[in-house]
Enzyme design. Structure first.
Site, mmCIF file in Angstrom:
data_model
loop_
_atom_site.group_PDB
_atom_site.id
_atom_site.type_symbol
_atom_site.label_atom_id
_atom_site.label_comp_id
_atom_site.label_asym_id
_atom_site.label_seq_id
_atom_site.Cartn_x
_atom_site.Cartn_y
_atom_site.Cartn_z
ATOM 1 N N LYS A 1 26.923 -17.680 25.883
ATOM 2 C CA LYS A 1 25.931 -17.262 24.900
ATOM 3 C C LYS A 1 25.874 -15.735 24.919
ATOM 4 O O LYS A 1 25.955 -15.123 26.001
ATOM 5 C CB LYS A 1 24.577 -17.871 25.275
ATOM 6 C CG LYS A 1 23.425 -17.606 24.315
ATOM 7 C CD LYS A 1 22.183 -18.369 24.775
ATOM 8 C CE LYS A 1 20.989 -18.150 23.873
ATOM 9 N NZ LYS A 1 19.825 -18.981 24.267
ATOM 10 N N SER B 1 18.223 -21.401 19.848
ATOM 11 C CA SER B 1 18.914 -20.119 20.046
ATOM 12 C C SER B 1 20.273 -20.272 20.725
ATOM 13 O O SER B 1 21.118 -19.385 20.609
ATOM 14 C CB SER B 1 18.038 -19.159 20.850
ATOM 15 O OG SER B 1 17.995 -19.503 22.218
ATOM 16 N N SER C 1 16.082 -24.373 24.227
ATOM 17 C CA SER C 1 17.292 -23.842 23.601
ATOM 18 C C SER C 1 18.594 -24.279 24.237
ATOM 19 O O SER C 1 19.657 -23.939 23.722
ATOM 20 C CB SER C 1 17.230 -22.315 23.555
ATOM 21 O OG SER C 1 16.206 -21.896 22.689
#
Length: 462
Positions: free
Chosen positions: A81, A154, A178
């Site tokens: 990420k 997210s 998330s």
């Protein structure tokens, strides 16, 4: 049926690398070619680090040829990420103003991954500031099962990349859901570990006391391998836990007689009938595997997500205190609204939220002394369409988080895993919750479920 190279599990790929059936360079190039071919269909990546990945793969093959003892992720391509610092690579956190924010060092877990032999393919898509909308020039990740549907919160880029075969696992974060929501809507397995189990050093912060660094992969077994690498105390992060790291892979096969609690008071209202049916079927499978299933009662969840939002936004406001003052016009409305809410909140409101959090966490600790695990849905509904999520008001969005943010507030580990299929071919997902630092029990339970079922072995036709 032969599984394509890109849809092998991490452990299956490790076996092929060990026997020489495929080299690290070959599998890395295959992954990079697939990322390029599916870029428009998935929009999973912000930055692809092709040169760095191929250089690391070549070193991995040379080390294997030398006969040296190899680390656990040797030659395995993974994704990050875009909140984790990789030296020489931008860490955007999904914010246009950070496109040129080049990291001058590694986050602790990136160093651990590299030392374990992992090949980092690049940085995957993330919502603005790990909270708001997906903004141009990045856009939103596209669900590989159906492009009309939500790719997740997210960490959507991590969920999409893992589901679409663009890497063999992804390191992500979860503040209120998330990891769990993208895992649910993309049909992958996701772990939110105990808070502090994984270092947050040089990780872009959303809300420090709620942020959990975790893993998304194709199975609980793959997660156990990855967690064993990234978990552990870090002197650079004083909030990291001092508890020793367990052998999560070995713990998967330790016999366990588990007692699983069903919180009927939380499931009585606001859960789609099909979601509840999928959860009941999942629990029945655990019963056939030898688990004892009992009804439990969790503390009432009224206002719980609201209190999570109050704590989260107070900490978001602190993170963006300077940046929002200088660059506020570049922020989306949702993130700006959260910052302003956190900035203007009365101290008494925040203190009530912290008191509620402490009381809930304490009550949950006591319940988890009576049962080993708690079973709840990952989300109260089937995966929504992207346009539906974009149009949600606060009440609807809070309802979507009712099974995720409570366990961020309490800091306990959870694993989300696929457990069924909707009439539209989209996934249902369940969530198991364990006591602090009991990742072994929850991973072992999901591993047993995945040995007995095939939901996690289904892949999108891409």
């Amino acid at each position: 049926m032969t599984v394509p190279l890109h849809y092998l599990s991490l452990t299956e790929l490790a076996s092929k690398l060990a026997t020489g059936e495929v080299s690290a360079v070959e599998v890395t190039q295959h992954a990079l070619d697939r990322i390029a071919a599916l870029a428009d269909r998935t929009n999973a990546f912000i930055t692809v680090t092709s040169d760095l990945a191929l250089e690391a793969a070549a070193r991995a093959d040379a080390l294997r040829a030398s006969g040296a003892t190899l680390p656990p992720l040797h030659g395995i391509p993974i994704t990050l990420k875009d909140i984790f610092d990789v030296e020489g690579v931008a860490t955007t956190a999904g914010m246009p103003i950070r496109r040129t924010h080049i990291a001058d060092g590694n986050s602790t877990i990136v160093t651990r991954l590299q030392n374990a032999g992992a090949i980092i393919l690049g940085k995957v898509n993330v919502a603005e500031g790990v909270f708001g909308q997906y903004l141009p020039p990045y856009g939103h990740p596209i669900n590989p099962w159906n492009r009309q549907y939500w790719g997740g919160a997210s960490s959507g880029g991590s969920g999409v990349a893992t589901a679409a075969g663009l890497g063999y696992g992804s390191i992500a974060s979860d503040t209120g859901g998330s990891i769990r929501m993208p895992s649910a809507v993309n049909r992958v397995t996701g772990l939110k570990p105990t808070w502090g189990r994984v270092s947050r050093h040089r990780v872009f912060e959303l809300a420090g006391s709620l942020d959990h660094v975790g893993v998304m992969a194709r199975s609980a077994e793959d997660i156990a391998v990855l967690l064993g690498v990234i978990a552990g105390e870090d002197s650079a992060d004083p909030t990291s836990l001092l508890a020793p790291v367990q052998d999560y892979v070995a713990e998967l096969s330790v016999p366990r007689k588990l007692k699983i609690g069903m919180p009927r008071n939380w499931l009585a209202n606001g859960v789609d009938a099909d979601v509840l049916a999928a959860l009941e079927s999942t629990v029945e499978t655990f019963r056939t595997l030898g688990a004892e299933i009992v009804d439990i009662e969790l503390p009432p969840d009224e206002d719980l997500v609201q209190h999570w939002y109050e704590i989260c936004t107070a900490q978001v406001a602190l993170v963006h205190e300077t940046s929002h003052r200088l660059h506020g016009s570049t922020y989306s409305l949702p993130l700006s609204t959260a910052i302003e809410h956190g900035r203007s909140m009365p101290a008494s409101t925040l203190q009530r939220a912290y008191t509620y959090r402490q009381n809930f966490a304490g009550a949950l600790d006591r319940i988890l002394q009576q049962v080993d695990l708690i079973a709840v849905p990952a989300m109260p509904c089937a995966p929504p369409k992207f346009t539906e999520v974009e149009a949600m008001d606060n009440d609807t969005m809070f309802a979507l988080h009712r099974f995720t943010s409570p366990f961020s507030m309490s800091g306990v580990p959870t694993v989300t895993f696929p457990c069924g299929t909707t009439r539209d071919g989209l996934p249902y997902a369940a969530q198991l919750v364990a006591a602090r630092l009991d990742e072994p029990s929850v991973l072992a339970a999901v591993h047993a479920f995945q040995q007995a079922t095939a939901f996690h072995r289904s892949h999108p036709d891409l």
